[in-house]
Design an enzyme around this catalytic site. Structure first.
Site, PDB file in Angstrom:
ATOM      1  N   HIS A 213       0.786  -1.233   0.000  1.00 18.01           N
ATOM      2  CA  HIS A 213       0.000   0.000   0.000  1.00 18.01           C
ATOM      3  C   HIS A 213       0.824   1.293   0.000  1.00 18.01           C
ATOM      4  O   HIS A 213       0.333   2.337  -0.424  1.00 18.01           O
ATOM      5  CB  HIS A 213      -0.931   0.016   1.217  1.00 18.01           C
TER       6      HIS A 213
ATOM      7  N   TYR B 101     -14.909   5.862   8.119  1.00 17.45           N
ATOM      8  CA  TYR B 101     -13.874   6.309   7.186  1.00 17.45           C
ATOM      9  C   TYR B 101     -14.275   5.917   5.770  1.00 17.45           C
ATOM     10  O   TYR B 101     -14.508   4.743   5.493  1.00 17.45           O
ATOM     11  CB  TYR B 101     -12.544   5.642   7.555  1.00 17.45           C
TER      12      TYR B 101
ATOM     13  N   THR C 106      -4.983  10.669  -0.795  1.00 19.93           N
ATOM     14  CA  THR C 106      -6.347  10.448  -0.315  1.00 19.93           C
ATOM     15  C   THR C 106      -6.704  11.442   0.791  1.00 19.93           C
ATOM     16  O   THR C 106      -5.835  12.081   1.382  1.00 19.93           O
ATOM     17  CB  THR C 106      -6.523   9.021   0.244  1.00 19.93           C
TER      18      THR C 106
END
Length: 785
Positions: free
Chosen positions: A473, A589, A602
């Site tokens: 990630h 979230y 993001t």
């Protein structure tokens, strides 16, 4: 061995008469052709730098300048029509001698061209800083936005390269502290009692009056200096400094088609998949990918050069305090794992990319190789699945020299990692629901040792031809990987294709050397650590409860007919499902992108709002009429869409507070407010997998080729992770995760609650059809995401 001879270009023997050199012309030719390929890439990069450097101007405009200069010099003409001569007359004598007409013309033309180019870039940056269009209703576009669209089209008419817009995109703005605190307090209001809310308000006010403005000054200074004031700190502190396992906790997965497996031949599926990925890499290197747009008329999103460039040939290497992302400019091979053994598979020969059929041939050789794993080799990958510190220490002590270093370098420098799994996965069988759940768990963590979790991404090819992806990630967010995976699946199935018997198309050069088996010398100390890391990883993997289900009752087609944003519809449904599942609301979230800004990643949309809670309570209370419930839902939908727009346009909450917290740590000061905010658990973590390349998937003519999307592990020990993908007009696929160790969560139960919540909200809105037709139109931004 034949391949050993081809790897050695020069051989020599010492004779009484001297040194006898024997040249391998075949090997020299291979070296020459590989060098040609490398130089072509360098020339292509140089060309792209020139094009990007002057965009939106055209490099051909400089050609006209050069022609004008040469024509003036050749004809010895005065393009100033005597103006320069008159200036000369008024200059002192000592300057007249050095005042050269041609030099003046050359410099003047260069300056004019540079000024015009800079003007175009500056104007484009100003245009891309306009975001008001996102807040306008569909069909009610203001005159300002119409003029803006026209100017944007005129200025960016020339076809851009992948990174052409990078320098013209605006920097992410730093919100005012007061604005962020106001939005934060509003977001937590439905989650706190009156007393708790008053306490949090007092903490926020104290922070603003004492420490907030001091931290803000440092942050604004960084924003002036850095390209993006969030991204580098986000990458380092959220991802690279985490010392726990990245498997499950950070890495995420992508799935194959739901109903279709293009071939059941494992080696053939690997051949086409590897080829498609390398074709995508070629387009990235040449910058031939079209920058992603929100809409045909609206601006390009940030191609995020750091993300795209680190997509291939990249590895996360462990460290004691922090990990490091290592990237290499090129790699001509991939690393392959099969039945406990590691291989290097060359995908280029003599400077050309191997055909899919040739790669299939090489993969089949690996599958047929009868050699057993070396001691400690089979479960070596568990080191990347466990805690980071032990892996860093073992890597430094036992993999920094010798045969282990050479083999580890091959894995880390490979374009990507491929696992040839010896199991079959997919939906087919007597238990399709259970099979999908097992498929998800396999992609998320596998056996905890048969993936290399440090690679930027790993491809998994199953025994029955099913495929999938596991991505690290830190280097990129899901939309970047989803774009790659969409292209790979579509190219595999519709462009490369297969023969009638399921093999890759093309011919095989029989002189290809076989893949190179990697060698290891793994002492008992390393094997003990492998066992320890595997124990940690297994406990984590066994605790994950995954549930994947396609929702087929309706999709975005029916939702949009009610003039509602599909994403808002789903998010409010999740709020209803969670309330029914746990009897309360929670901090939620939802990931949104900030790619309208340079190097944007993001931002968080706090989906649990006062409006969504009011709707859920009204629906569950049963005291409101259908019309009242519908009205409350539309208010919640509007609020959610506005929160999403705010996050996308740089007015989010969490990234700003995160960066203020980082500054406070650098200054060595403590903030009770920031400490409490940053420690709040996200019990419901959600994300939508975007569908970005609709031209690749013709779902009308090929309805079976629907994507399952992907998912991730739970963020909180007592919470849920929910990923969803809106596929076509009539389907939404969900991925739900939680932990078995929490007695209050159950992924299957929550999945059922999601399905029921979707149906119940649709029933409310459908029953209120007259008023729904008068509801607010769907904004362009949400319609297009």
């Amino acid at each position: 061995m034949a391949e050993a001879h081809q790897a050695v270009a020069f051989q020599f023997t010492i004779t009484p008469e001297g040194i006898d050199l024997q040249l391998s012309y075949q090997a020299l030719n291979q070296i020459y052709l590989s060098g040609v390929r490398s130089w072509k890439k360098r020339v292509s990069r140089m060309r792209n730098r020139v094009i990007k450097g002057v965009y939106p101007a055209s490099p051909s405009s400089w050609l006209f300048v050069a022609i004008g200069i040469l024509a003036t010099m050749y004809m010895q003409s005065d393009p100033s029509m005597g103006l320069i001569a008159k200036i000369q007359q008024h200059l002192p004598l000592r300057y007249r001698l050095t005042f050269d007409l041609q030099s003046v013309v050359v410099v003047a033309l260069k300056v004019v061209w540079s000024v015009l180019t800079f003007k175009d870039q500056f104007c484009l940056k100003l245009l891309l800083s306009y975001h008001q269009w996102m807040f306008e209703q569909h069909g009610r576009v203001s005159n300002t936005t119409k003029v803006w669209v026209t100017l944007l089209r005129l200025l960016s008419g020339r076809k851009p390269l992948l990174y052409s817009y990078q320098t013209s995109l605006p920097h992410l703005p730093v919100p005012a502290v007061r604005d962020t605190l106001t939005r934060y307090l509003e977001s937590v209001r439905p989650l706190l009692t009156d007393l708790e809310y008053k306490r949090m308000t007092d903490l926020a006010n104290e922070f603003e009056s004492s420490l907030g403005n001091r931290l803000q000054r440092y942050l604004k200074l960084k924003a002036l200096w850095a390209t993006n004031y969030v991204s580098d700190w986000w990458e380092e502190y959220i991802y690279l400094r985490g010392r726990g396992p990245i498997m499950v906790n950070s890495n995420y997965y992508g799935m194959d088609f739901l109903y279709v497996t293009p071939t059941s031949v494992q080696a053939a599926r690997a051949g086409n998949t590897i080829t498609a990925l390398l074709l995508y890499r070629r387009m990235v290197n040449r910058e031939e990918l079209t920058p992603v747009r929100l809409h045909e008329a609206f601006p390009h999103l940030c191609a995020s050069s750091a993300q795209c460039e680190r997509m291939f040939n990249t590895t996360r290497t462990p460290g004691v305090e922090t990990d490091v992302l290592q990237h290499w400019q090129d790699s001509e091979f991939v690393a392959v794992y099969s039945r406990g053994r590691y291989y290097r598979l060359w995908v280029y020969r003599a400077g050309r990319l191997l055909s899919a059929r040739e790669i299939e041939h090489q993969i089949q050789w690996i599958l047929d190789d009868p050699s057993p794993p070396l001691p400690g080799e089979e479960k070596l990958g568990a080191l990347t699945a466990g805690d980071r510190v032990p892996w860093a220490q073992i890597r430094k002590e036992h993999f920094s020299s010798g045969v282990n270093k050479r083999s580890l370098d091959i894995i880390e420098k490979a374009a990507f990692f491929v696992t040839l799994d010896d199991e079959a996965q997919g939906m087919k069988g007597d238990d399709p629901t259970g099979n999908l759940d097992r498929y998800a768990k396999s992609l998320l963590h596998g056996k905890c040792y048969d993936r290399w979790f440090d690679k930027s991404f790993s491809i998994v090819i199953y025994k029955n031809g099913k495929s999938g992806l596991n991505a690290e990630h830190s280097w990129a967010d899901a939309p970047t990987v989803a774009h790659l995976w969409e292209y790979t699946l579509a190219t595999d199935a519709f462009q490369l294709g297969y023969t009638e018997d399921g093999h890759c198309k093309g011919e095989v050069e029989r002189s290809l050397p076989p893949p190179h088996r990697l060698s290891w010398e793994i002492p008992s100390e390393v094997q003990d650590q492998i066992f320890s890391s595997l124990t940690v990883a297994k406990a984590l993997a066994d605790d994950v409860d995954c549930h994947v289900f396609p929702f087929r009752d309706f999709g975005k087609g029916k939702i949009k007919k009610l003039r509602v944003s599909p994403d808002a519809f789903i998010q409010i449904s999740l709020q209803l499902a969670y309330f029914r599942d746990r009897g309360s609301f929670c901090l939620t979230y939802e990931a949104s992108m900030t790619r309208l800004f340079r190097e944007g990643r993001t931002e968080t949309v706090r989906s649990c709002s006062n409006q969504s809670c009011a709707f859920v309570k009204a629906l569950e209370g049963g005291e409101k009429t259908v019309n009242e419930n519908s009205r409350l839902f539309r208010q919640a939908s509007e609020k959610h869409q506005n929160l999403y727009r705010m996050a996308m346009t740089g007015a989010g909450i969490d990234r700003h507070l995160f960066c203020l917290y980082v500054v406070s740590k650098y200054l060595g000061v403590d903030s009770p407010f920031l400490k409490e905010v940053l420690s709040e658990p996200w019990c419901l973590s959600t994300s939508q997998t975007p569908v970005q390349q609709m031209e690749l998937f013709d779902l009308k003519n090929h309805p079976d080729f629907v994507s399952l999307g992907g998912g991730f592990g739970p963020v909180a020990d007592d919470g849920y992770g929910v990923s969803y993908i809106i596929v076509g007009e009539d389907m939404i696929n969900f991925h739900v995760s939680s932990k078995h160790s929490c007695g209050e969560t159950d992924s299957h139960r929550f999945g059922a609650q999601i399905a029921k919540a979707l149906q119940d909200i649709m029933a409310v809105l459908s029953a209120d059809t007259p008023s729904s037709s008068k509801g607010p139109a769907q904004p362009q931004s949400k319609k297009l995401l």
